[in-house]
Design an enzyme around this catalytic site. Sequence first.
Site, PDB file in Angstrom:
ATOM      1  CE  LYS A  44      35.441 -21.431 -58.543  1.00 30.44           C
ATOM      2  NZ  LYS A  44      36.443 -21.999 -57.628  1.00 30.44           N
ATOM      3  N   GLY A  77      38.430 -27.623 -49.924  1.00 29.72           N
ATOM      4  CA  GLY A  77      39.577 -27.849 -49.057  1.00 29.72           C
ATOM      5  C   GLY A  77      39.532 -29.116 -48.232  1.00 29.72           C
ATOM      6  CB  ALA A 136      35.176 -27.703 -54.174  1.00 31.48           C
ATOM      7  N   GLY A 137      37.097 -30.248 -53.426  1.00 34.05           N
ATOM      8  CA  GLY A 137      37.051 -31.553 -52.777  1.00 34.05           C
ATOM      9  C   GLY A 137      38.059 -32.564 -53.260  1.00 34.05           C
ATOM     10  CG  ASN A 152      44.354 -23.170 -54.792  1.00 35.83           C
ATOM     11  OD1 ASN A 152      44.035 -22.049 -54.448  1.00 35.83           O
ATOM     12  ND2 ASN A 152      45.622 -23.526 -54.797  1.00 35.83           N
ATOM     13  CB  THR A 153      43.224 -27.113 -51.080  1.00 35.87           C
ATOM     14  OG1 THR A 153      42.517 -25.883 -50.982  1.00 35.87           O
ATOM     15  CG2 THR A 153      43.822 -27.446 -49.729  1.00 35.87           C
TER      16      THR A 153
END
EC number: 2.8.1.10
Length: 260
Positions: A101, A162, A188-189, A210-211
């Site tokens: 990635k 995040g 993301a997001g 992830n977050t």
Amino acid sequence: MSDLLKIADKTYRSRLLVGTGKYQDFAETRAAIDASGAEIITVAIRRTNIGQTAGEPSLLDFLSPEEFTYLPNTAGCYSADDAVRTLRLARELLDGHKLVKLEVLGDPNTLYPNMIETISAAKTLVKDGFDVMVYCSDDPIIAKQLEEVGCCAVMPLASLIGSGMGILNPWNLQIIIENAKIPVLVDAGVGTASDAAIAMELGCQGVLMNTAIAAAKNPVLMAGAMKKAVEAGRDAYLAGRMPKKLYSASPSSPTTGLIT
């Protein structure tokens, strides 16, 4: 089993890709990954030990590359040179592993991608034999250029890394999806399960996060929720939703033969 996600030359049952950072420890990481059902896991080479730091706990002891597909990423890189160097190191550490990635950041506060450096790194990595999944802005022109460079998947942001703000521009995502001949995954997001479901309903091939899991009050429970959301969103996309209407003159129940 007929609806599989194909990335490069390999297929997967799960369309949820999960990061391995920000958990309390590797044991919690393992529990969350198991609950998510993910088969592809992302690893920040600059932040996570996979053998480059001798004597310290290694992620490899908890998540075997024989059980999961590792997706080394270049989180923390701000130039094409740094990103290429990092992924070449990952290839050595993971015995010739090709799937990676790519992300090249442009700003330490927003973590927004630097697309000029990203495209430059992508060209080098593709030429070097890597299978490149690439984090990018939600610009349809940029996404198409990355496909033409030879990337095996494009991963536009839904909102800032995040932030948990969800999908801020579904229209751009839809254009990217319609024009792409390679998988499009939201990266993301994502903040909660409904965000993941919406991404899949739009036609994304998968979601990477992830977050949203690691920062939840109960990461393992959230991982399970994300698994269900991705599956439900994919099913809804394949089913084809009804058209939106302000109102309908046709009732869902018959109006004749009513008991009076």
